[in-house]
Design an enzyme around this catalytic site. Structure first.
Site, PDB file in Angstrom:
ATOM      1  N   LYS A 108     -25.774 -31.264  29.318  1.00  0.00           N
ATOM      2  CA  LYS A 108     -24.785 -31.798  30.244  1.00  0.00           C
ATOM      3  C   LYS A 108     -24.175 -30.640  31.027  1.00  0.00           C
ATOM      4  CE  LYS A 108     -20.259 -33.723  30.813  1.00  0.00           C
ATOM      5  NZ  LYS A 108     -18.946 -33.982  30.189  1.00  0.00           N
ATOM      6  N   GLY A 169      -9.561 -36.270  30.525  1.00  0.00           N
ATOM      7  CA  GLY A 169      -8.461 -36.338  29.570  1.00  0.00           C
ATOM      8  C   GLY A 169      -7.238 -37.101  30.036  1.00  0.00           C
ATOM      9  N   ALA A 195     -15.414 -39.224  31.909  1.00  0.00           N
ATOM     10  CA  ALA A 195     -14.036 -38.753  32.108  1.00  0.00           C
ATOM     11  C   ALA A 195     -13.135 -39.859  32.616  1.00  0.00           C
ATOM     12  CB  ALA A 195     -13.962 -37.562  33.055  1.00  0.00           C
ATOM     13  N   GLY A 196     -11.945 -39.931  32.023  1.00  0.00           N
ATOM     14  CA  GLY A 196     -10.900 -40.817  32.491  1.00  0.00           C
ATOM     15  C   GLY A 196     -10.702 -42.084  31.690  1.00  0.00           C
ATOM     16  N   ASN A 217     -14.264 -38.645  25.155  1.00  0.00           N
ATOM     17  CA  ASN A 217     -13.845 -37.824  24.037  1.00  0.00           C
ATOM     18  C   ASN A 217     -12.373 -38.092  23.700  1.00  0.00           C
ATOM     19  OD1 ASN A 217     -14.425 -35.420  22.169  1.00  0.00           O
ATOM     20  ND2 ASN A 217     -12.590 -34.758  23.238  1.00  0.00           N
ATOM     21  N   THR A 218     -11.490 -37.762  24.634  1.00  0.00           N
ATOM     22  CA  THR A 218     -10.053 -37.854  24.374  1.00  0.00           C
ATOM     23  C   THR A 218      -9.608 -39.261  24.007  1.00  0.00           C
ATOM     24  OG1 THR A 218      -9.730 -36.056  25.959  1.00  0.00           O
ATOM     25  CG2 THR A 218      -7.778 -37.284  25.302  1.00  0.00           C
TER      26      THR A 218
END
Length: 265
Positions: A108, A169, A195-196, A217-218
Site C-alpha cells: 500500500k 483518523g 481513511a475517514g 484502522n482508527t
C-alpha cells in the site's frame, strides 16, 4: 424449473493483483492497546488482509514483541504501507526495505503532503507509483477522491485505487459520495475507501456506492470496545455489499403508497 439462489456475502469475492479474497474489509495494525488486542480485532472483523506501517510496527526484531507472533502471515495477508512518508523517494525506499525483509510485492502506497491534514501529495504519489511498478511492486494506492487522479494512477499501474472518504483518523465518514461513485464507475481495478470511516454506517455507505472494499484502522482501534466494533464493521461491509448487489429502490420526490390503491372497497 430453475430457482435462483439468493446472493450472500459468502458467495462473493474480489481479486487484486491475482489474489482472491472473500472479506472486503481490510484493517490496520496501529493504535491498539497491544498486539493481542489487535489480533482479536482482526479475528472479529473477519479480515483477510492487514495493513502494516513497516516504519512503525515491529515485524523483524526478535528481541521485541513481533506482530507476526500474534497475526500469522501464513493465514492473513500482510500489506506493508508507507505511513509517515512525505515524498516519493522515502516511500519507495521504505517498500524496498519491506520487500527485503518479508518478500512483499503487494503493498500500500501513501505519500502525504503535510502533517496537519495528512492529505496525499498526488504529484509525489504518482511519481512513486511509476517507480514501484517498474521495480515489480503491485501498489494499492491511497489518493484524493478525484476521478482524474484515480485514472492517472490506474494508468500508471496501480493495482487498486484507495480514495479517502475523509481525512485520516477523522472518523467523519464519506464526505463526497459523488466523487467516490465516479471513481468506482471509471475504474477497471478495485476501488477501496481508505481513511475517514468512523462507524459501521460509514462502511455501509462505501459498499453501497459500489466500492470493492473498505480499509480502516482508527475506527476500530479507538472504539470503546474495539472487538465489538470490528464485528460491527464486518457486518456493515457485508450488508452494504448485499444492498449494492440487490439494487436500491429509486428515489422519489413524493410519497408512494406501500399498498396498491386498485381494488379498494
Amino acid at each position: 424449473m430453475n430457482i435462483a439462489m439468493p446472493v450472500t456475502a459468502n458467495d462473493d469475492s474480489w481479486t487484486v493483483a491475482g489474489k482472491t479474497f472473500r472479506s472486503r474489509l481490510i484493517v490496520g495494525t496501529g493504535k491498539y492497546k497491544d498486539f493481542a488486542q489487535n489480533a482479536a480485532a482482526v479475528e472479529a472483523s473477519g479480515a483477510e488482509i492487514v495493513t502494516v506501517a513497516v516504519r512503525r510496527v515491529n515485524v523483524s526484531d526478535r528481541n521485541a514483541p513481533m506482530l507476526t507472533d500474534f497475526i500469522d502471515p501464513k493465514k492473513i495477508t500482510y500489506l506493508p504501507n508507507t505511513a509517515g512518508c512525505f515524498d516519493a523517494d522515502s516511500a519507495v525506499r521504505t517498500l524496498r526495505l519491506a520487500r527485503e525483509a518479508g518478500g512483499w510485492e503487494l503493498v500500500k502506497l501513501e505519500v502525504l503532503g503535510e502533517a496537519r491534514t495528512l492529505y496525499p501529495d498526488m504529484r509525489e504519489t504518482l511519481k512513486a507509483t511509476e517507480i514501484l511498478v517498474k521495480e515489480g511492486f503491485k501498489p494499492m494506492v491511497y489518493c484524493v477522491d478525484d476521478p482524474i487522479a484515480a485514472k492517472q494512477l490506474e494508468e500508471a499501474g496501480a493495482v487498486a485505487i484507495m480514495p479517502l472518504g475523509a481525512p485520516i483518523g477523522s472518523g467523519l465518514g464519506i464526505q463526497n459520495r459523488v466523487t467516490i461513485r465516479l471513481i468506482v464507475e471509471g475504474a477497471k481495478v478495485p476501488v477501496l475507501v481508505d481513511a475517514g470511516v468512523g462507524t459501521a454506517s460509514d462502511a455501509g455507505v462505501a459498499m453501497e456506492l459500489g466500492c470493492d472494499g473498505v480499509l480502516m484502522n482508527t475506527a476500530i482501534a479507538e472504539a470503546k470496545d474495539p472487538i465489538l466494533m470490528a464485528r460491527a464493521m464486518k457486518l456493515a461491509v457485508e450488508g452494504g455489499r448485499l444492498a449494492y448487489l440487490a439494487g436500491r429502490m429509486g428515489r422519489r420526490m413524493y410519497a408512494d403508497p406501500s399498498s396498491p390503491l386498485a381494488g379498494l372497497i
